[in-house]
Design a protein around this motif. Structure first.
Motif, PDB file in Angstrom:
ATOM      1  N   MET A   1     -19.310 -25.181 -17.655  1.00  0.00           N
ATOM      2  CA  MET A   1     -19.743 -26.461 -18.233  1.00  0.00           C
ATOM      3  C   MET A   1     -18.832 -27.581 -17.759  1.00  0.00           C
ATOM      4  O   MET A   1     -17.613 -27.442 -17.806  1.00  0.00           O
ATOM      5  CB  MET A   1     -19.646 -26.395 -19.761  1.00  0.00           C
ATOM      6  N   GLU A   2     -19.420 -28.660 -17.307  1.00  0.00           N
ATOM      7  CA  GLU A   2     -18.660 -29.866 -16.991  1.00  0.00           C
ATOM      8  C   GLU A   2     -19.223 -30.994 -17.855  1.00  0.00           C
ATOM      9  O   GLU A   2     -20.367 -30.924 -18.318  1.00  0.00           O
ATOM     10  CB  GLU A   2     -18.825 -30.252 -15.505  1.00  0.00           C
ATOM     11  N   ASN A   3     -18.420 -32.021 -18.073  1.00  0.00           N
ATOM     12  CA  ASN A   3     -18.970 -33.196 -18.740  1.00  0.00           C
ATOM     13  C   ASN A   3     -20.073 -33.782 -17.873  1.00  0.00           C
ATOM     14  O   ASN A   3     -19.950 -33.799 -16.647  1.00  0.00           O
ATOM     15  CB  ASN A   3     -17.875 -34.244 -18.961  1.00  0.00           C
TER      16      ASN A   3
ATOM     17  N   SER B   1     -20.738 -36.733 -17.430  1.00  0.00           N
ATOM     18  CA  SER B   1     -20.210 -37.883 -16.688  1.00  0.00           C
ATOM     19  C   SER B   1     -19.613 -37.446 -15.351  1.00  0.00           C
ATOM     20  O   SER B   1     -19.565 -38.231 -14.410  1.00  0.00           O
ATOM     21  CB  SER B   1     -19.158 -38.608 -17.526  1.00  0.00           C
ATOM     22  N   THR B   2     -19.168 -36.217 -15.255  1.00  0.00           N
ATOM     23  CA  THR B   2     -18.656 -35.688 -13.979  1.00  0.00           C
ATOM     24  C   THR B   2     -19.801 -35.371 -13.021  1.00  0.00           C
ATOM     25  O   THR B   2     -19.687 -35.581 -11.812  1.00  0.00           O
ATOM     26  CB  THR B   2     -17.836 -34.389 -14.226  1.00  0.00           C
TER      27      THR B   2
ATOM     28  N   ARG C   1     -28.735 -29.179 -19.133  1.00  0.00           N
ATOM     29  CA  ARG C   1     -27.918 -29.885 -20.117  1.00  0.00           C
ATOM     30  C   ARG C   1     -27.692 -29.006 -21.343  1.00  0.00           C
ATOM     31  O   ARG C   1     -28.601 -28.316 -21.795  1.00  0.00           O
ATOM     32  CB  ARG C   1     -28.639 -31.162 -20.570  1.00  0.00           C
ATOM     33  N   ILE C   2     -26.477 -29.072 -21.873  1.00  0.00           N
ATOM     34  CA  ILE C   2     -26.128 -28.290 -23.066  1.00  0.00           C
ATOM     35  C   ILE C   2     -26.272 -29.188 -24.285  1.00  0.00           C
ATOM     36  O   ILE C   2     -25.685 -30.276 -24.328  1.00  0.00           O
ATOM     37  CB  ILE C   2     -24.662 -27.820 -23.006  1.00  0.00           C
TER      38      ILE C   2
ATOM     39  N   THR D   1     -26.693 -34.715 -25.543  1.00  0.00           N
ATOM     40  CA  THR D   1     -26.080 -33.789 -24.574  1.00  0.00           C
ATOM     41  C   THR D   1     -24.904 -34.471 -23.885  1.00  0.00           C
ATOM     42  O   THR D   1     -25.061 -35.533 -23.292  1.00  0.00           O
ATOM     43  CB  THR D   1     -27.090 -33.344 -23.482  1.00  0.00           C
TER      44      THR D   1
ATOM     45  N   LYS E   1     -22.565 -32.267 -22.161  1.00  0.00           N
ATOM     46  CA  LYS E   1     -22.121 -31.326 -21.134  1.00  0.00           C
ATOM     47  C   LYS E   1     -23.313 -30.783 -20.348  1.00  0.00           C
ATOM     48  O   LYS E   1     -24.437 -30.743 -20.856  1.00  0.00           O
ATOM     49  CB  LYS E   1     -21.401 -30.133 -21.789  1.00  0.00           C
TER      50      LYS E   1
ATOM     51  N   LEU F   1     -24.373 -27.666 -17.037  1.00  0.00           N
ATOM     52  CA  LEU F   1     -23.895 -26.563 -16.206  1.00  0.00           C
ATOM     53  C   LEU F   1     -23.658 -27.071 -14.789  1.00  0.00           C
ATOM     54  O   LEU F   1     -24.422 -27.898 -14.287  1.00  0.00           O
ATOM     55  CB  LEU F   1     -24.923 -25.431 -16.193  1.00  0.00           C
TER      56      LEU F   1
ATOM     57  N   ARG G   1     -13.378 -32.955  -8.711  1.00  0.00           N
ATOM     58  CA  ARG G   1     -12.847 -33.279 -10.043  1.00  0.00           C
ATOM     59  C   ARG G   1     -11.519 -32.556 -10.274  1.00  0.00           C
ATOM     60  O   ARG G   1     -10.553 -33.123 -10.791  1.00  0.00           O
ATOM     61  CB  ARG G   1     -13.909 -32.878 -11.083  1.00  0.00           C
TER      62      ARG G   1
ATOM     63  N   PHE H   1     -13.823 -40.091  -8.148  1.00  0.00           N
ATOM     64  CA  PHE H   1     -13.005 -39.766  -9.321  1.00  0.00           C
ATOM     65  C   PHE H   1     -11.637 -40.466  -9.286  1.00  0.00           C
ATOM     66  O   PHE H   1     -10.735 -40.108 -10.038  1.00  0.00           O
ATOM     67  CB  PHE H   1     -12.812 -38.251  -9.437  1.00  0.00           C
TER      68      PHE H   1
END
Lengths: 457, 457
Positions: free
Chosen positions: B44-46, B48-49, B64-65, B85, B87, B89, B99, B323
């Motif tokens: 899981m990444e944010n 926004s990343t 999306r989580i 949501t 976070k 995958l 990142r 980033f």
């Protein structure tokens, strides 16, 4: 933007990966030595597979995947969370395994010995040592009632911790013994409550357990009978005969004692060290699907007072029933990689293990085009000999290149300048000894192997 | 309920895992031989990343989580998908790597050579050979402009396919050559459109590419100049000199040619087989962050007409800028495990590889308690010698046990009945030859090793 990762998740740097891989490879090699076969299942399962398998608390901890293609206006129309989520991330490896066995029952030859090493996800409150994403490392046999499976589980556990160099005690009990205890104290119907309470004996002590038992409606007279049984502490042999006595009126209880006895007998046949294993009739394990043997592993190593458990496992009589395949007995174990890592790191056990083979062993210094042409073929020979080696890609100052070797803990630096090239030689710098020597270029692999052998023993 | 898994996802059975692991281990061993270090990042990444990194199409394909703890009434109050949501995958390994580099820049010694093998998830429409969960197997060097990195990438690719036993052609081009071509035909500002169109030349042919170019506003006169350049087919050396001629007025184009030439020169220094590599100036690779070398691998093996690409990669000048860490150049490759698997399986290449070491090698037949006690110590000796061996857990009919060995492709079955025990012997059945022999029990490992050595060569 400042990048971040979701709370409770982790990045693993190379130096951590090398240690984690050492633990995981030790476990999976052992699983394979015992004839277990690897499977993998998808990270995402249908929520219908996951929900209701981990209790109400567990359902709340499932990570749910939003259905694809939803628009904001769809949210307004949705009456339930399930209307917008059909899939979730797996919560453990056991339920996906049960689902796998049922789905593939016609391709599987039972007994099926499988291992599986994959991450699982839980929306737990993150805290020290507890993560929202972590790796589980499970082995299960399904479709065999034989106690030899329990015996082999114990042997695998012993092999793994022996190879890791970590001293442990393997605790074993049997749910039938716990059932027998409940019968013996006159509350055969309260087994679940008693199990859950006893499970905390380790952490909270008898006083708190007593309080919990009372609050669950266990009579003071039953608790009075329970206390001396739980307080009895002794070596495994005495404990077995004490319990045999206590549970003489309980058929189930005696069956449990007999099963443990039988596991101990088989272990004698392979000269198993009985310091490593302990029959502990107070071992309960909270999870409710176990029906026979239960296992747990505690650290027993000089210098560590870590009290958590490094492994859990046990026998369950019917795991696949919920997916439509009843009466399939299984037994399994699950290593806690993160805890094993933390304990080994704290005890500095990784330092005495040669992890170099999985890191870079040699750095070749880059002095420019001519030197690189001299080096490239040598570099290829090393790699063909399975020695991890790299060439610094840019012809920057020597100091910077040496410092790169230093930061990355590369033990050997090979230097080839005009002198070396003229004489068909190489200069090799032994980083940890701070000394260097010049050798014939054809002798490099031989020279490195000597060093490696010295390090490996 | 009938269990199922989400569409586009897969279970992997033991026989598939053995082959998949062979491919993955071949790649990761090679990465390590070249000094690459492993990292892992969370599944899981944010969001926004992830968002905005894969184009509009990519954003739609993110899984999306759902935020934890949401109630149905929260949905009604939500005005956007992002409100529920936070976070997702990971969609590939490159963005999480960027990142990672930015977040850990103070701990990293550059150049940073990392590899990473983890699953990624895309909400693509599932179809043959395209999955919603699949493993990527990437290596990247970041923080070095040296073309030696490109050279080593090519060498790694060659090593991997050589070890896999699969014949391939490594195609190489350079985005600067493509830029030079656009300059040469008078449309320097149309590079992106031209790249995307040329990328399809392989699949759709020149006619369709021409149509697309016209529709994107490329003038017929430019297309007229482009055609002979794209149609030029020759060996790498002639192609390089043809292009050098065509691009003589373009500084960028000549730089690209020079870079490729330099990679070829270094490869000569290690006697690289030039049948394996091909300069292909029509190789474009759709993804838009490449700025220098680009790589692709095609099957070139008797009996296969698979036209897809088994690997992609290239140099990007600024991946971490988004980033907050600008001007860090990198180059990377990514193997397509699933495609390699499919091609190797179709060509039956796994059959000539000894995968036995990672499966069970020996099954001991179970005739009952006494026999098991005789067998257990022998079994332990085999495992200590790293031979994967198992004991059938239940004392069922011999036929059933032999059929278990057969289904699980276990090559050796060891039988110990009363006769064998009396004489301290073992009977060993060679499953593929259908014959059996009785040997002294102390000679088992020795006997098995002979068989294994025969099989390995």
């Amino acid at each position: 933007m400042k990048p971040a990762i979701p709370k409770g998740t982790r990045d693993f740097a190379p130096y951590e990966m090398v240690k984690r891989n050492f633990i995981i490879n030790t476990i999976t090699n052992t699983y394979r030595h015992y004839g277990y076969r690897q499977i993998e299942t998808p990270a995402m399962e249908n929520l219908s597979t996951l929900e209701g398998k981990y209790g109400e608390e567990g359902d709340k901890l499932l990570f749910r995947i939003l259905n694809s293609g939803l628009k904001p206006e769809d949210l307004k129309k949705s009456d339930s969370i399930n209307a917008i989520t059909e899939k979730g991330l797996r919560y453990d490896l056991t339920v996906p395994f049960a689902r796998y066995v049922v789905m593939h029952q016609n391709e599987i030859t039972f007994p099926f010995k499988r291992y599986q090493v994959q991450p699982v996800w839980r929306a737990d409150r993150p805290q020290k040592g507890r993560y929202r994403e972590f790796i589980q490392c499970d082995a299960d046999v399904i479709g065999s009632n034989s106690l030899l499976n329990e015996v082999e589980m114990v042997m695998m556990i012993k092999d793994v911790f022996q190879k890791l160099g970590l001293g442990v005690t393997i605790k074993i009990n049997n749910r039938k013994v716990l059932a027998g205890i409940c019968e013996a104290i006159g509350v055969p119907d309260k087994m679940m409550n008693i199990t859950i309470a006893i499970d905390k004996l380790d952490k909270t002590g008898w006083h708190k357990v007593k309080e919990e038992l009372l609050s669950k409606g266990i009579s003071p007279s039953a608790i009075l009978k329970l206390e001396p049984i739980l307080q009895f502490q002794s070596d495994s042999i005495s404990a077995l005969s004490f319990l045999k006595n206590q549970l003489s009126a309980s058929e189930t209880g005696l069956k449990g004692i007999h099963e443990i006895q039988s596991v101990f007998d088989s272990l004698s046949a392979v000269n198993f060290h009985f310091q490593t294993i302990q029959f502990d009739h107070t071992l309960a394990r909270g999870l409710n699907y176990y029906t026979g043997a239960i296992f747990e592993v505690k650290v027993n190593h000089p210098g560590s007072n870590f009290s958590g458990s490094l492994l859990g496992g046990g026998r369950y009589d019917d795991l696949t029933g919920i997916f439509g395949l009843p009466h399939v007995s299984g037994v399994g174990i699950s290593f806690g990689i993160d805890r094993i890592y933390d304990v080994m790191d704290e005890l500095k056990l990784f330092e005495s293990i040669n992890l170099q083979a999985s890191s870079t062993q040699v750095l070749f210094v880059n002095f420019g085009e001519e030197e690189v042409k001299y080096i490239l073929p040598v570099l290829q020979q090393l790699r063909a000999a399975s020695i991890n080696a790299e060439l610094y890609p840019d012809a920057v100052k020597l100091k910077k290149q040496i410092s790169y070797a230093d930061s990355n803990k590369i033990p050997f630096v090979v230097i080839a300048g005009t002198n070396e090239i003229t004489n068909n030689q190489l200069t090799i710098k032994l980083m940890d000894q701070g000394k260097q020597e010049t050798i014939s270029s054809g002798k490099l692999i031989e020279r490195l192997k000597t060093e490696n052998i010295v390090k490996q023993k």
